[in-house]
Design a protein around this motif. Structure first.
Motif, PDB file in Angstrom:
ATOM      1  N   LEU A 134      -5.929  24.117  45.899  1.00  0.00           N
ATOM      2  CA  LEU A 134      -5.681  25.557  45.882  1.00  0.00           C
ATOM      3  C   LEU A 134      -6.727  26.223  45.004  1.00  0.00           C
ATOM      4  CD1 LEU A 134      -1.792  25.564  45.486  1.00  0.00           C
ATOM      5  CD2 LEU A 134      -3.118  25.907  47.576  1.00  0.00           C
ATOM      6  N   GLY A 135      -7.498  27.127  45.578  1.00  0.00           N
ATOM      7  CA  GLY A 135      -8.562  27.793  44.843  1.00  0.00           C
ATOM      8  C   GLY A 135      -8.221  29.229  44.510  1.00  0.00           C
ATOM      9  N   LEU A 136      -8.810  29.719  43.430  1.00  0.00           N
ATOM     10  CA  LEU A 136      -8.647  31.111  42.998  1.00  0.00           C
ATOM     11  C   LEU A 136      -7.177  31.478  42.847  1.00  0.00           C
ATOM     12  CD1 LEU A 136     -11.526  32.768  45.072  1.00  0.00           C
ATOM     13  CD2 LEU A 136     -11.587  32.018  42.704  1.00  0.00           C
ATOM     14  N   LEU A 137      -6.760  32.640  43.386  1.00  0.00           N
ATOM     15  CA  LEU A 137      -5.388  33.122  43.171  1.00  0.00           C
ATOM     16  C   LEU A 137      -4.354  32.365  43.988  1.00  0.00           C
ATOM     17  CD1 LEU A 137      -5.967  36.992  43.016  1.00  0.00           C
ATOM     18  CD2 LEU A 137      -5.908  35.328  41.146  1.00  0.00           C
ATOM     19  N   ASN A 138      -4.789  31.485  44.877  1.00  0.00           N
ATOM     20  CA  ASN A 138      -3.834  30.713  45.673  1.00  0.00           C
ATOM     21  C   ASN A 138      -3.006  29.756  44.823  1.00  0.00           C
ATOM     22  OD1 ASN A 138      -4.699  31.897  48.073  1.00  0.00           O
ATOM     23  ND2 ASN A 138      -6.296  30.363  48.391  1.00  0.00           N
ATOM     24  N   GLN A 139      -3.425  29.517  43.584  1.00  0.00           N
ATOM     25  CA  GLN A 139      -2.697  28.595  42.707  1.00  0.00           C
ATOM     26  C   GLN A 139      -1.898  29.357  41.646  1.00  0.00           C
ATOM     27  OE1 GLN A 139      -5.575  27.124  39.365  1.00  0.00           O
ATOM     28  NE2 GLN A 139      -6.655  26.904  41.312  1.00  0.00           N
ATOM     29  N   GLY A 140      -1.714  30.667  41.822  1.00  0.00           N
ATOM     30  CA  GLY A 140      -1.040  31.481  40.820  1.00  0.00           C
ATOM     31  C   GLY A 140       0.377  31.008  40.508  1.00  0.00           C
ATOM     32  N   GLN A 200      -5.234  42.438  47.634  1.00  0.00           N
ATOM     33  CA  GLN A 200      -4.088  42.325  48.534  1.00  0.00           C
ATOM     34  C   GLN A 200      -3.091  41.262  48.083  1.00  0.00           C
ATOM     35  OE1 GLN A 200      -6.696  41.687  52.004  1.00  0.00           O
ATOM     36  NE2 GLN A 200      -5.823  43.522  52.924  1.00  0.00           N
ATOM     37  N   TYR A 201      -3.383  40.581  46.974  1.00  0.00           N
ATOM     38  CA  TYR A 201      -2.474  39.543  46.484  1.00  0.00           C
ATOM     39  C   TYR A 201      -1.283  40.120  45.729  1.00  0.00           C
ATOM     40  CZ  TYR A 201      -4.692  35.245  47.973  1.00  0.00           C
ATOM     41  OH  TYR A 201      -5.150  34.201  48.745  1.00  0.00           O
ATOM     42  N   THR A 202      -1.195  41.449  45.687  1.00  0.00           N
ATOM     43  CA  THR A 202       0.007  42.077  45.122  1.00  0.00           C
ATOM     44  C   THR A 202       1.201  41.891  46.055  1.00  0.00           C
ATOM     45  OG1 THR A 202      -0.729  44.170  46.111  1.00  0.00           O
ATOM     46  CG2 THR A 202      -1.281  43.790  43.792  1.00  0.00           C
ATOM     47  N   ASP A 203       0.934  41.708  47.342  1.00  0.00           N
ATOM     48  CA  ASP A 203       1.996  41.421  48.310  1.00  0.00           C
ATOM     49  C   ASP A 203       2.238  39.909  48.303  1.00  0.00           C
ATOM     50  OD1 ASP A 203       3.799  41.279  50.363  1.00  0.00           O
ATOM     51  OD2 ASP A 203       2.520  42.250  51.868  1.00  0.00           O
ATOM     52  N   ALA A 204       2.940  39.441  47.276  1.00  0.00           N
ATOM     53  CA  ALA A 204       3.100  38.008  47.043  1.00  0.00           C
ATOM     54  C   ALA A 204       3.791  37.298  48.199  1.00  0.00           C
ATOM     55  CB  ALA A 204       3.861  37.772  45.745  1.00  0.00           C
ATOM     56  N   ARG A 254       3.382  33.257  52.408  1.00  0.00           N
ATOM     57  CA  ARG A 254       3.641  32.762  53.774  1.00  0.00           C
ATOM     58  C   ARG A 254       2.360  32.225  54.404  1.00  0.00           C
ATOM     59  NH1 ARG A 254       8.173  34.643  56.549  1.00  0.00           N
ATOM     60  NH2 ARG A 254       7.353  33.343  58.230  1.00  0.00           N
ATOM     61  N   LEU A 255       1.241  32.918  54.174  1.00  0.00           N
ATOM     62  CA  LEU A 255      -0.045  32.451  54.708  1.00  0.00           C
ATOM     63  C   LEU A 255      -0.430  31.105  54.102  1.00  0.00           C
ATOM     64  CD1 LEU A 255      -2.118  35.783  54.703  1.00  0.00           C
ATOM     65  CD2 LEU A 255      -1.441  34.465  56.713  1.00  0.00           C
ATOM     66  N   ILE A 256      -0.225  30.975  52.783  1.00  0.00           N
ATOM     67  CA  ILE A 256      -0.562  29.715  52.114  1.00  0.00           C
ATOM     68  C   ILE A 256       0.334  28.593  52.617  1.00  0.00           C
ATOM     69  CG2 ILE A 256      -0.672  28.533  49.889  1.00  0.00           C
ATOM     70  CD1 ILE A 256      -1.288  31.229  48.608  1.00  0.00           C
TER      71      ILE A 256
END
Length: 574
Positions: free
Chosen positions: A405-411, A377-381, A386-388
């Motif tokens: 920031l863990g995993l994809l949250n630090q993209g 669901q991280y395709t909806d950047a 907004r959640l982050i």
């Protein structure tokens, strides 16, 4: 295991694992077939038919208690015992369903061998009265003295010490006993239902309802937070003799020689074994102890997210049997995947993060917050960002000094490694970190000693630059086959280091540092014996059997780190 295990300590199906449910299958199939093929309602045996639905209901009911209790324990500042669980306790209590299986088997046996237990009606009010009277009288009385006997040093060392190994209790702690001890409890709790059968007052609802009542009271009393509202005791003061509380029973697990009663404390009052601090602890827990209120503010918030749908069950809120196992090692994968099909749309309804875990490292309070979205669901950047951003705001409001920031949250594409939120809020007091330095340190540690050159593959991220910089400083040649990545990294190096970074057309290096985007086709170009060292968030595919694959960046957790007993969240914490 008890400190000096006695006879019949292990359960008979200990070595069957989850195949133990196969023991119930023949009985369930036989009774279901007999119920369905009965020619009339008078010939249908409702008690035998309802054993399987009751078993499934109790499993679901128990899991709800586990999830709610662990969630509440993670977020509340009103814990009774301000200590943490550990892997040993989670593993020790993973067989909480044994007693549910045993109950089902005993119900089937009694139903098949006792004619009076067949053809029972759905309801009989006289049976309810008999059950209540027998529980308040003989069951509670006999349990009190049985429990005191179990604390005799001989029985305690061989049986009951297994249960008391859990100082910090949770609902399923209540049913963790050696097999022999559990059998004695079953004989005791069988008094009401067998008496109703013998007197012709038994019913399906009463027999199964008594099981649910025992489950409810057991689970309630072993929560590590207070559930019973004070208004009940204010309205009806004698209730304190008839209803125990989690704080009341918690004292039995911490003091050992007080508060022996089953569910009704009246026998502790009668025989003088009630802990004098019971009422005081109840009030303190309701109001919150000063030390817990001071510790309630997090110093560090780790923001992670769910990976695949079945990862829900690896959170400490999920299944106890898989919470302390890595995702790839989960048993019953098919069942988890079926259940996870419902988890994905459910978690999509969450509008903000939720707290899944609370830890402590020396004097630091650490909380794990989860973005309720899966990797897919991280395709909806925009929605994820907004959640982050809301989580960042909530972390600052909670007083957190650091947000990791863990995993994809630090993209990088998502938020430029968290820099986006700092730019939008220059007055932000909470420091945002992405763990790059720790991840690089872990990767460098995995590189075999004596390595002269490495091949760097993957997309252009912050960690790629820091990793290349660290290697060039050490005089290790870094080969890059991706010209775009090479052009991105070259200008950022100091002049004396640029000679160590080369654009390579060769895949001959024996050490490959691989990030996101590594393909199976690229791996076919590796020589035999190559070491694949990932610096990615998720491990690469492993098509090569003649090469060595290292784990993703990870660090050993210090012993002073409390309440760590779920792997999934912490896999990406570096």
């Amino acid at each position: 295991m008890a400190s000096k295990p006695g006879p019949l300590t292990r359960w008979p199906w200990h070595y069957l694992g989850n195949y133990k449910y196969a023991l119930v299958a023949p009985w369930a199939a036989h009774n279901t077939y007999r119920f369905v093929t009965a020619s009339s309602s008078d010939e249908r045996d409702f008690l035998g038919f309802m054993v399987l639905p009751t078993l499934l209901l109790r499993l679901l009911y128990s899991q709800i208690w586990i999830t709610v209790s662990r969630y509440q324990t993670a977020r509340t500042k009103h814990r009774i015992v301000n200590k943490s669980l550990d892997f040993d306790q989670v593993d020790r209590e993973r067989n909480w369903d044994d007693q549910i299986i045993l109950t089902a088997l005993l119900f089937y046996v009694v139903n098949a061998t006792v004619p009076l237990a067949q053809g029972l009606p759905w309801w009989n009010s006289r049976g309810l009265v008999v059950t209540v009277l027998l529980h308040v009288g003989p069951v509670e009385f006999l349990y009190y003295w049985l429990h005191r006997a179990l604390h005799h040093h001989w029985l305690y060392a061989r049986y009951h010490s297994h249960h008391h190994a859990s100082i910090v209790t949770e609902p399923i702690t209540s049913v963790i006993h050696p097999f022999a001890e559990e059998l004695v409890y079953f004989l005791l709790f069988a008094i009401p239902p067998l008496t109703t059968v013998a007197t012709g007052t038994a019913s399906v609802y009463t027999a199964n309802g008594y099981l649910i009542y025992i489950d409810f009271m057991n689970y309630l009393g072993h929560c590590n937070f207070e559930l019973v509202p004070k208004v009940l005791f204010d309205v009806f003061p004698p209730l304190k003799y008839l209803l125990y509380t989690p704080s009341f029973h918690s004292l039995h697990h911490t003091q050992f020689r007080t508060n022996y009663s089953l569910f009704m404390p009246m026998y502790d009052y009668i025989y003088g074994t009630m802990d004098k601090s019971s009422d005081e602890l109840y009030e303190q827990t309701r109001q919150g102890r000063p030390e817990q209120l001071l510790q309630g503010r997090p110093d560090v918030v780790h923001l992670t997210h769910l990976t695949v749908p079945e990862s829900v069950f690896h959170l400490r809120l999920g299944f106890a049997s898989v919470a302390s196992s890595p995702l790839g090692a989960a048993s019953c994968r098919l069942a988890l995947r079926v259940a996870s099909a419902f988890a994905s749309p459910l978690f999509s309804l969450f509008a903000s993060t939720f707290r899944s875990e609370t830890n402590r490292l020396d004097k630091l309070n650490i909380e794990t917050w989860v973005i309720p979205r899966f990797t897919s669901q991280y395709t909806d950047a925009y929605a994820v960002s907004r959640l982050i951003e809301k989580a960042v705001s909530d972390a600052e409001a909670s007083g957190a000094r650091v947000l990791t920031l863990g995993l994809l949250n630090q993209g990088y594409e998502l938020n430029i490694n968290g820099e986006l939120y700092v730019a939008r809020n220059p007055s932000l007091k909470t420091k945002i970190v992405d763990g790059t330095s720790l991840a690089v340190a872990a990767v460098l540690h995995m590189i075999p000693r004596g390595t002269k050159d490495v091949l760097l593959l993957g997309n252009s991220y912050k960690i790629s630059f820091v990793l290349a910089l660290s290697l060039c400083k050490r005089g290790i040649q870094v080969g890059i086959v991706n010209k775009e990545l090479y052009d991105c990294l070259k200008p950022q190096l100091q002049p004396e280091m640029k000679k160590s970074l080369v654009l390579s057309c060769s895949y001959s290096s024996k050490v490959w540092l691989v990030g996101d985007g590594l393909t199976d086709e690229e791996q076919t170009k590796a020589q035999k014996g190559v070491h694949f060292v990932p610096y990615s968030q998720f491990p690469p595919n492993k098509p090569r059997k003649d090469c060595t694959y290292h784990c993703t960046p990870a660090l050993l957790v210090p012993e002073s780190f409390e309440n760590l007993h779920a792997c999934e969240v912490h896999v990406g914490s570096v």
